[in-house]
Design a protein around this motif. Sequence first.
Motif, PDB file in Angstrom:
ATOM      1  N   ILE A 103      -4.172  -4.068   0.771  1.00  0.00           N
ATOM      2  CA  ILE A 103      -3.325  -5.178   0.332  1.00  0.00           C
ATOM      3  C   ILE A 103      -4.165  -6.442   0.186  1.00  0.00           C
ATOM      4  CG2 ILE A 103      -1.407  -6.682   1.025  1.00  0.00           C
ATOM      5  CD1 ILE A 103      -0.274  -4.159   2.529  1.00  0.00           C
ATOM      6  N   ALA A 104      -4.974  -6.725   1.193  1.00  0.00           N
ATOM      7  CA  ALA A 104      -5.798  -7.935   1.172  1.00  0.00           C
ATOM      8  C   ALA A 104      -6.787  -7.917   0.019  1.00  0.00           C
ATOM      9  CB  ALA A 104      -6.534  -8.086   2.501  1.00  0.00           C
ATOM     10  N   LYS A 105      -7.466  -6.798  -0.196  1.00  0.00           N
ATOM     11  CA  LYS A 105      -8.489  -6.745  -1.240  1.00  0.00           C
ATOM     12  C   LYS A 105      -7.902  -6.893  -2.635  1.00  0.00           C
ATOM     13  CE  LYS A 105     -12.157  -4.188   1.121  1.00  0.00           C
ATOM     14  NZ  LYS A 105     -12.953  -2.934   1.180  1.00  0.00           N
TER      15      LYS A 105
ATOM     16  N   HIS B 135       0.817  -8.010   9.197  1.00  0.00           N
ATOM     17  CA  HIS B 135       0.307  -7.126  10.245  1.00  0.00           C
ATOM     18  C   HIS B 135      -0.356  -5.864   9.690  1.00  0.00           C
ATOM     19  CE1 HIS B 135       4.252  -5.720   9.044  1.00  0.00           C
ATOM     20  NE2 HIS B 135       4.001  -4.541   9.590  1.00  0.00           N
ATOM     21  N   ARG B 136      -0.404  -5.736   8.368  1.00  0.00           N
ATOM     22  CA  ARG B 136      -0.950  -4.510   7.761  1.00  0.00           C
ATOM     23  C   ARG B 136      -1.774  -4.809   6.514  1.00  0.00           C
ATOM     24  NH1 ARG B 136       4.262  -1.745   4.775  1.00  0.00           N
ATOM     25  NH2 ARG B 136       2.585  -0.407   4.061  1.00  0.00           N
ATOM     26  N   LEU B 137      -2.484  -5.909   6.520  1.00  0.00           N
ATOM     27  CA  LEU B 137      -3.246  -6.329   5.346  1.00  0.00           C
ATOM     28  C   LEU B 137      -4.339  -5.344   4.955  1.00  0.00           C
ATOM     29  CD1 LEU B 137      -3.593 -10.153   6.065  1.00  0.00           C
ATOM     30  CD2 LEU B 137      -2.207  -9.078   4.284  1.00  0.00           C
ATOM     31  N   GLU B 138      -4.799  -4.543   5.921  1.00  0.00           N
ATOM     32  CA  GLU B 138      -5.847  -3.562   5.608  1.00  0.00           C
ATOM     33  C   GLU B 138      -5.285  -2.213   5.176  1.00  0.00           C
ATOM     34  OE1 GLU B 138      -8.863  -4.690   5.244  1.00  0.00           O
ATOM     35  OE2 GLU B 138      -7.996  -6.606   5.877  1.00  0.00           O
ATOM     36  N   ASP B 139      -3.962  -2.073   5.165  1.00  0.00           N
ATOM     37  CA  ASP B 139      -3.345  -0.837   4.663  1.00  0.00           C
ATOM     38  C   ASP B 139      -3.480  -0.784   3.142  1.00  0.00           C
ATOM     39  OD1 ASP B 139      -2.622  -0.406   7.251  1.00  0.00           O
ATOM     40  OD2 ASP B 139      -0.450  -0.555   6.922  1.00  0.00           O
ATOM     41  N   SER B 140      -3.380   0.413   2.604  1.00  0.00           N
ATOM     42  CA  SER B 140      -3.436   0.572   1.153  1.00  0.00           C
ATOM     43  C   SER B 140      -2.272  -0.155   0.488  1.00  0.00           C
ATOM     44  CB  SER B 140      -3.387   2.052   0.777  1.00  0.00           C
ATOM     45  OG  SER B 140      -3.208   2.214  -0.622  1.00  0.00           O
ATOM     46  N   ALA B 141      -2.564  -0.854  -0.587  1.00  0.00           N
ATOM     47  CA  ALA B 141      -1.506  -1.515  -1.349  1.00  0.00           C
ATOM     48  C   ALA B 141      -0.520  -0.513  -1.924  1.00  0.00           C
ATOM     49  CB  ALA B 141      -2.119  -2.349  -2.474  1.00  0.00           C
ATOM     50  N   LEU B 142      -0.984   0.727  -2.134  1.00  0.00           N
ATOM     51  CA  LEU B 142      -0.120   1.753  -2.714  1.00  0.00           C
ATOM     52  C   LEU B 142       0.896   2.283  -1.711  1.00  0.00           C
ATOM     53  CD1 LEU B 142      -2.769   3.704  -4.829  1.00  0.00           C
ATOM     54  CD2 LEU B 142      -1.363   1.735  -5.481  1.00  0.00           C
ATOM     55  N   SER B 143       0.767   1.877  -0.440  1.00  0.00           N
ATOM     56  CA  SER B 143       1.749   2.287   0.572  1.00  0.00           C
ATOM     57  C   SER B 143       2.982   1.391   0.557  1.00  0.00           C
ATOM     58  CB  SER B 143       1.113   2.262   1.967  1.00  0.00           C
ATOM     59  OG  SER B 143       0.812   0.923   2.369  1.00  0.00           O
ATOM     60  N   LEU B 144       2.946   0.315  -0.197  1.00  0.00           N
ATOM     61  CA  LEU B 144       4.078  -0.604  -0.274  1.00  0.00           C
ATOM     62  C   LEU B 144       5.191  -0.015  -1.138  1.00  0.00           C
ATOM     63  CD1 LEU B 144       2.136  -3.944  -0.897  1.00  0.00           C
ATOM     64  CD2 LEU B 144       3.131  -3.164   1.269  1.00  0.00           C
ATOM     65  N   SER B 145       6.392  -0.528  -0.950  1.00  0.00           N
ATOM     66  CA  SER B 145       7.505  -0.130  -1.817  1.00  0.00           C
ATOM     67  C   SER B 145       7.286  -0.692  -3.213  1.00  0.00           C
ATOM     68  CB  SER B 145       8.821  -0.659  -1.253  1.00  0.00           C
ATOM     69  OG  SER B 145       8.870  -2.076  -1.374  1.00  0.00           O
ATOM     70  N   GLY B 146       8.090  -0.213  -4.170  1.00  0.00           N
ATOM     71  CA  GLY B 146       7.941  -0.678  -5.548  1.00  0.00           C
ATOM     72  C   GLY B 146       8.128  -2.184  -5.676  1.00  0.00           C
TER      73      GLY B 146
END
Length: 255
Positions: free
Chosen positions: A109-111, A147-158
Amino acid sequence: MVLKTKKPFLEIKELTVGFGGQVVLDGVSLAADAGGIVCLLGRSGSGKTTFLRTLNRLNDEMGAVTKGSVNLFMDGRWCDILAPRTDLLNLRRKVGMVFQTPNLMPVSIAKNILVPLRLTSGLGKKQCRNRMHKVLEQTQLWQEVSHRLEDSALSLSGGQQQRLCLARCLALEPKILLLDEPTASLDFRAGRRIEELLIHLAKSYPMLVVSHSPAQAERLAQSAFVFESGKVVHKLDKASIYRHLLEECISGSAG
């Protein structure tokens, strides 16, 4: 920045765009004011998206032949964006675009915000992080993703992905925002949240939104242009958008 008065930000004269000999926009002329959302309406294939992509020269990447005059008011002056000297990277930073389907990079998400920001802004690491925080707040994402900026952006909802695309665009500090059917791939609830966000952001940014729905335009827009077969056939103010919606419903029922 808050847009306090309505001033022209877009002037188009005799715009014609073709691909491989096929004319998609045919002599379009229009002017639009800042101070509210401008919607582009019309059936699929009427030229709305091609028109939108003309405003940051994205059609060039598809081999478009473009003629006419396209002027945008940015940084206190009128800019002829079709001029040969136009810096396309700078234009696309100033005229930010969000697409129908979220086009996120398969990284964190951050990147998704920091990488393009560092490449284009020259800001230091701390300044980039501060701006990321700011735009995530602007798009109502900070509390959801801090709290999850390093998670994949593709894990977010649409809906979250679309708001992240908007945050990435805002991080580059655009002067004008273009949105191509930004709610078309979302469910009702997520779509309405995007609409509410756009209404808020329109207080600060001139904005053009392609929509397939006169009902959505009636909720969002201060004015609208109706495209048909590559031409603008109607210019609508707030009141006439509602009348156009009724006419569309009646003609649809009759058909």
